[in-house]
Design a protein around this motif. Structure first.
Motif, mmCIF file in Angstrom:
data_model
loop_
_atom_site.group_PDB
_atom_site.id
_atom_site.type_symbol
_atom_site.label_atom_id
_atom_site.label_comp_id
_atom_site.label_asym_id
_atom_site.label_seq_id
_atom_site.Cartn_x
_atom_site.Cartn_y
_atom_site.Cartn_z
ATOM 1 N N SER A 177 0.920 -1.109 -0.118
ATOM 2 C CA SER A 177 -0.031 -0.035 -0.125
ATOM 3 C C SER A 177 0.826 1.382 0.009
ATOM 4 C CB SER A 177 -1.032 -0.019 1.284
ATOM 5 O OG SER A 177 -0.013 -0.112 2.447
ATOM 6 N N ARG A 178 2.069 1.006 0.275
ATOM 7 C CA ARG A 178 2.946 2.235 0.097
ATOM 8 C C ARG A 178 3.821 2.437 -1.068
ATOM 9 N NH1 ARG A 178 2.961 0.082 5.362
ATOM 10 N NH2 ARG A 178 4.385 -1.455 4.880
ATOM 11 N N GLN A 179 3.142 2.174 -2.175
ATOM 12 C CA GLN A 179 3.622 2.009 -3.338
ATOM 13 C C GLN A 179 3.997 3.523 -3.902
ATOM 14 O OE1 GLN A 179 4.002 -0.619 -5.547
ATOM 15 N NE2 GLN A 179 5.065 0.710 -7.026
ATOM 16 N N ARG A 180 3.271 4.566 -3.429
ATOM 17 C CA ARG A 180 3.373 6.026 -3.837
ATOM 18 C C ARG A 180 4.782 6.385 -3.457
ATOM 19 N NH1 ARG A 180 2.566 11.111 -1.773
ATOM 20 N NH2 ARG A 180 2.046 9.953 0.101
ATOM 21 N N ILE A 181 5.166 6.241 -2.334
ATOM 22 C CA ILE A 181 6.532 6.615 -1.918
ATOM 23 C C ILE A 181 7.487 6.034 -2.620
ATOM 24 C CG2 ILE A 181 8.144 7.011 -0.015
ATOM 25 C CD1 ILE A 181 5.970 7.125 2.020
ATOM 26 N N ASN A 484 16.745 0.245 -0.317
ATOM 27 C CA ASN A 484 15.907 -0.846 -0.574
ATOM 28 C C ASN A 484 14.559 -1.095 0.404
ATOM 29 O OD1 ASN A 484 16.581 -4.002 -1.401
ATOM 30 N ND2 ASN A 484 15.748 -4.029 0.714
ATOM 31 N N MET A 485 14.594 -0.456 1.341
ATOM 32 C CA MET A 485 13.663 -0.555 2.209
ATOM 33 C C MET A 485 12.475 0.202 1.889
ATOM 34 S SD MET A 485 15.483 -0.004 5.991
ATOM 35 C CE MET A 485 14.072 -0.153 7.041
ATOM 36 N N ILE A 486 12.737 1.404 1.328
ATOM 37 C CA ILE A 486 11.869 2.365 0.734
ATOM 38 C C ILE A 486 11.240 1.735 -0.673
ATOM 39 C CG2 ILE A 486 11.156 4.653 -0.136
ATOM 40 C CD1 ILE A 486 13.417 5.686 1.635
ATOM 41 N N MET A 487 12.053 1.488 -1.849
ATOM 42 C CA MET A 487 11.509 1.203 -2.987
ATOM 43 C C MET A 487 11.026 -0.181 -3.311
ATOM 44 S SD MET A 487 13.896 2.540 -6.346
ATOM 45 C CE MET A 487 15.126 1.451 -6.228
ATOM 46 N N ILE A 488 11.906 -1.206 -2.660
ATOM 47 C CA ILE A 488 11.643 -2.446 -2.935
ATOM 48 C C ILE A 488 10.997 -3.117 -1.671
ATOM 49 C CG2 ILE A 488 12.729 -4.956 -3.391
ATOM 50 C CD1 ILE A 488 15.131 -3.242 -4.219
ATOM 51 N N HIS A 492 7.319 0.680 6.168
ATOM 52 C CA HIS A 492 6.647 1.919 6.735
ATOM 53 C C HIS A 492 7.838 2.915 7.049
ATOM 54 C CE1 HIS A 492 4.209 4.358 9.267
ATOM 55 N NE2 HIS A 492 3.098 3.640 8.832
ATOM 56 N N ILE A 493 7.330 4.177 6.782
ATOM 57 C CA ILE A 493 8.399 5.432 6.858
ATOM 58 C C ILE A 493 8.723 5.399 8.371
ATOM 59 C CG2 ILE A 493 6.644 6.787 7.372
ATOM 60 C CD1 ILE A 493 9.726 7.464 5.191
ATOM 61 N N LEU A 494 8.225 5.179 9.448
ATOM 62 C CA LEU A 494 8.613 5.202 10.487
ATOM 63 C C LEU A 494 9.664 3.970 10.816
ATOM 64 C CD1 LEU A 494 5.308 5.798 12.584
ATOM 65 C CD2 LEU A 494 6.747 7.124 11.972
ATOM 66 N N LEU A 495 9.707 2.904 10.226
ATOM 67 C CA LEU A 495 10.618 1.924 10.468
ATOM 68 C C LEU A 495 11.831 2.334 9.775
ATOM 69 C CD1 LEU A 495 8.432 -1.512 9.462
ATOM 70 C CD2 LEU A 495 9.585 -0.564 11.814
ATOM 71 N N VAL A 496 11.754 3.089 8.584
ATOM 72 C CA VAL A 496 13.030 3.551 8.079
ATOM 73 C C VAL A 496 13.708 4.644 8.961
ATOM 74 C CG1 VAL A 496 13.776 4.557 5.781
ATOM 75 C CG2 VAL A 496 12.063 3.172 5.525
ATOM 76 N N ILE A 497 12.930 5.642 9.381
ATOM 77 C CA ILE A 497 13.385 6.598 10.108
ATOM 78 C C ILE A 497 13.940 5.918 11.587
ATOM 79 C CG2 ILE A 497 12.685 8.537 11.656
ATOM 80 C CD1 ILE A 497 10.377 9.427 9.609
ATOM 81 N N SER A 498 13.412 5.025 11.927
ATOM 82 C CA SER A 498 13.892 4.437 13.489
ATOM 83 C C SER A 498 15.288 3.749 12.756
ATOM 84 C CB SER A 498 13.028 3.081 13.592
ATOM 85 O OG SER A 498 11.912 3.757 14.125
ATOM 86 N N TYR A 499 15.410 3.157 11.596
ATOM 87 C CA TYR A 499 16.653 2.422 11.526
ATOM 88 C C TYR A 499 17.804 3.605 11.227
ATOM 89 C CZ TYR A 499 20.139 0.151 8.760
ATOM 90 O OH TYR A 499 21.414 -0.327 8.280
ATOM 91 N N VAL A 500 17.361 4.730 10.542
ATOM 92 C CA VAL A 500 18.561 5.818 10.217
ATOM 93 C C VAL A 500 18.897 6.317 11.580
ATOM 94 C CG1 VAL A 500 18.776 8.164 9.259
ATOM 95 C CG2 VAL A 500 17.686 6.166 8.154
ATOM 96 N N LEU A 501 17.938 6.593 12.480
ATOM 97 C CA LEU A 501 18.299 7.317 13.861
ATOM 98 C C LEU A 501 18.947 6.509 14.663
ATOM 99 C CD1 LEU A 501 14.673 9.201 14.683
ATOM 100 C CD2 LEU A 501 16.839 10.213 13.727
ATOM 101 N N VAL A 502 18.804 4.994 14.670
ATOM 102 C CA VAL A 502 19.485 4.330 15.654
ATOM 103 C C VAL A 502 20.654 3.695 15.095
ATOM 104 C CG1 VAL A 502 19.239 2.110 17.055
ATOM 105 C CG2 VAL A 502 17.394 3.517 16.929
ATOM 106 N N ILE A 503 20.550 2.898 13.954
ATOM 107 C CA ILE A 503 22.002 2.249 13.382
ATOM 108 C C ILE A 503 22.708 3.360 12.783
ATOM 109 C CG2 ILE A 503 22.525 0.552 11.760
ATOM 110 C CD1 ILE A 503 21.139 -0.482 14.185
#
Length: 785
Positions: A177-181, A484-488, A492-503
């Protein structure tokens, strides 16, 4: 394939794979029997023929391996994957406390850093997240880049074909459902030339850094292991340690040509013994000296360490980061094993052993602050010293071997993108596909390792360089993973942001620290990368210029018909293969050849060697053929597709496989024509055309058409057999490239000097593809780029 000068659309129809001819010897009568009663479904291009006959064509995953297989792979992975990260306890505390220990709480702070770094990076990031981003089982920087290339048209060479998407393991589209981003990011990448160049640049930089890691790992591992002998005797000087290390390194590189197949199974037992030693010794020291170091699990000691030491604590991160050296190997080597096997071996053996080892050393240091320079060997109980010293030497060789083999694989992958001069890939094992050897790279690595060892002479200075290479590659992996997380994955954008902030934050913090010691050896991996990047850029840039030149000057369809139909050209017996990387159209080499040699062989095959952004291409789907008009001239196009980890096997000659596939194509092409006749007949029956009086007439016409097809098949197979009997000639373009008139000084230097130097000092095409010298003809041509 949409290419001028290729062929007509055969207008054939798709049928179920169960009626496809199983081999070239199958008769048309047998095919007719199989066709009887089958129903035609839809029309499709003849280039889809080979891929449509592969079982599981649209499947994108393999069956899960059994538990026993997974456990066996988990055991083997211990020897290959964890050699580097497993030997880090030898030098982490010495590198972190380079100025000595000022307070015992600092030991707890560093142990806390080590615990959370090991947990977040190797365990959480790589084992549970990054491993899921494998490319059909393959890992590493190229795997991530190739995945992105498949989902977005970011390749700088326009050789994409619709048929590529029909390869059985090419498409991995995940609906969401997150095809738009995802679509928005994909469009941004495809429409930005800068983004395309930047991603390729980042891939080349990551590759260069990993190769640099392949230089530093043997130096660091062997030097630190041999240095342990100083505990036994003070008579051993630094010079002796350095020269012993150099001798071991030279011996290690000299045996590379033998391959690792015979000694591969000894790796896992050695590293298992190593983990058993460091784990039990760590537990012994933990209990004996100071069990209270367990409180370092509290992250508060982390915070207090930075509050107490401020800038010095930040600088010391350059030593702490060495606990995760080799973490990238967890991802890069997944192709030799499975995701599940690496997860099991990491969680059950490697991670517990490392935590115990570091905790035990911390407990020892709490009572012996002054022994921090030689923490590892000083903390070994006296009865176990010599066994530990021997195992340490063996473990350092295993760790070095893993990185050397990984470097060979990375260079092999670089070739697929046209980012490295041609080298000969030697497959050293008949059992394991990933074991390759490259002569030129092996000796360059050996010279670099010996030079670094003699120049730096200590693990502390090499460790400064080591840290930059390690963290840089990890940061690039994270950047590709986010795409890869965003495009493939369409996470969810919150998971991507969490990865960037922590790792991402942890890695950037470490990266800032290792760059602080740039002038203390940290420049070394960047120097290596600069040299390698220069070589890669020069080769890739001219490679792309050559491709576009051939694309702009390709032989048109009309010109090809004119040449093939020219009665002044003499057709001599034999089969000629014209090699080119051009996928769309006939290369200008052909026109140049005809203008100078007014003779053509009876059968012509234009062979295009192409690399797909995919790890492997099944042999059944590797060859794509198409006829070239006029049909009666026996001219064919052939696109040979390889994945970036495919090895050209010397045991199966390229020309033999190509000829077999060509025969299959000729028969299958006629089979499709026969299918079309059957389809036309069925359509006529549905319309009740010729049902009564015209039935016999229609059958007579159909019978005549089938006889013509039979005769045509016999004629083509006979012509091909006669050509093979007369001999095969391989025509290769000996292309000289020069800068065009009016080119600037930079372009002239790039093409006329730099590229020319690389080309003369590396292998040529015939050496890479094992083309027989006695049946090879080079056609000279100059490209003005």
């Amino acid at each position: 394939m949409n290419s001028s000068g290729s062929s007509k659309d055969s207008g054939v129809t798709e049928m179920s794979s169960e009626v496809a001819p199983k081999n070239p010897e199958q008769s048309m009568e047998q095919v007719s029997e199989e066709l009887h009663g089958k129903r035609i479904f839809r029309r499709f291009d003849s280039l889809d023929l080979e891929s449509s006959t592969v079982p599981g064509r649209y499947g994108h995953g393999s069956k899960g391996a059994g538990l026993s297989v997974i456990l066996n792979l988990a055991f083997q992975s211990i020897g290959i994957v964890y050699g580097d990260i497993g030997t880090s306890p030898r030098y982490v505390y010495a590198s972190t406390f380079s100025n000595g220990i000022k307070h015992n709480d600092d030991i707890l702070g560093v142990l806390s850093l080590i615990f959370y770094t090991l947990t977040l990076i190797p365990l959480v990031k790589y084992v549970f997240i990054v491993l899921q981003a494998n490319d059909n089982g393959e890992g590493g920087t190229f795997a991530l880049y190739s995945l992105i290339c498949r989902y977005a048209k970011i390749g700088l060479i326009p050789n994409q074909q619709v048929e590529d998407q029909e390869v059985s393991n090419f498409q991995l589209e995940l609906p969401s459902s997150r095809q738009r981003i995802a679509s928005m990011v994909k469009a941004k990448l495809e429409n930005s030339q800068f983004a395309k160049f930047f991603l390729l640049f980042a891939t080349m930089l990551g590759t260069s850094m990993v190769i640099g890691d392949g230089v530093l790992t043997p130096c660091m591992s062997v030097l630190s292991a041999v240095g342990g002998i100083r505990r036994a005797t003070s008579a051993i000087t630094e010079d002796v340690i350095v020269w012993i290390s150099v001798a071991i390194l030279i011996l290690l590189f000299m045996v590379q040509r033998l391959g690792t197949d015979k000694v591969g199974y000894s790796f896992a037992p050695i590293i298992c013994v190593w983990f058993a030693f460091i784990g039990r010794i760590g537990l012994f020291n933990f209990i004996k000296y100071d069990p209270t170091v367990i409180k370092a699990i509290n992250p508060q000691y982390n915070v207090q360490y930075f509050q107490r030491n401020k800038k010095e604590a930040w600088v010391s991160l350059g030593g702490t980061v060495l606990v995760i050296t080799g973490a990238e190997a967890l991802f890069a080597d997944v192709g030799h094993f499975t995701v599940r096997s690496i997860q099991i071996s990491m969680c059950s053996v490697t991670y517990p052993a490392l935590i115990l080892a570091y905790a035990g050393q911390a407990a020892f240091l709490c009572k012996h602050n002054h022994l921090v320079k030689d923490t590892f060997f000083e903390s070994v109980p006296e009865p176990l010293y010599w066994p530990m010293f021997l195992v340490a030497i063996l473990a350092s060789i295993v760790a070095s071997q893993a990185m050397i083999s990984g470097t060979f694989s990375i260079v092999q992958q670089s070739l697929s993108l046209g980012c490295f001069p041609r080298v000969k890939i030697v497959h050293t094992s008949a059992k394991h596909e990933g074991q390759v050897y490259i002569l030129e790279v092996n000796y360059l690595l050996m010279l670099a390792c010996v030079g670094v060892t003699l120049a730096f002479r200590s693990t502390e200075k090499i460790g400064n360089a080591y840290g930059i290479a390690v963290v840089f590659v990890m940061t690039l992996t994270s950047a590709f993973l986010v795409l890869n997380m965003i495009m493939i994955w369409k996470s969810h954008i919150l998971l991507v942001i969490s990865y960037v902030l922590v790792i991402g934050s942890v890695e950037l913090l470490y990266l800032s620290s290792v760059f602080y010691k740039f002038d203390q050896g940290g420049y070394l991996p960047l120097a290596f990368s600069t040299v390698l990047m220069t070589i890669m850029y020069i080769w890739n840039d001219v490679h792309r210029r050559k491709y576009f030149y051939e694309l702009d000057n390709k032989v048109s369809l009309g010109k090809l018909k004119e040449i093939a139909s020219d009665t002044n050209l003499c057709r001599i017996p034999g089969l000629a293969m014209f090699y080119s990387e051009l996928v769309r159209g006939i290369p200008p080499l052909f026109k140049h050849y005809v203008e100078n040699v007014p003779a053509l062989h009876s059968v012509l095959v234009f062979v295009s060697i192409k690399s797909l952004p995919i790890s492997k291409v099944p042999v059944e789907e590797r060859f794509l053929f198409r006829r070239v008009e006029p049909i009666d001239q026996n001219v064919f196009r052939c696109v040979v597709r390889y994945g970036y980890t495919d090895v050209h096997s010397e045991h199966e000659p390229f020309e033999k496989i190509l000829v077999e596939r060509l025969k299959e194509f000729i028969i299958n092409d006629l089979w499709f024509t026969r299918s079309k006749l059957s389809n036309d007949e069925n359509d006529d029956d549905d319309l009740d055309v010729g049902f009564v009086n015209g039935e016999d007439e229609n059958n007579d016409v159909k019978h005549v058409d089938e006889e013509k097809l039979e005769e045509e098949l016999e004629r083509e197979i006979e012509a091909l057999d006669q050509a093979l009997h007369a001999g095969i000639v391989h025509l290769i373009g000996e292309n000289e490239v020069v800068a065009g008139k009016g080119a600037g000084i930079g372009k002239r230097f790039l093409i006329n000097q730099a590229f020319d130097f690389l080309k003369k000092n590396w292998r040529q095409t015939e050496n890479v593809f094992d083309i027989p010298q006695k049946r090879m003809l080079k056609v000279g041509m100059t490209y003005e780029l």
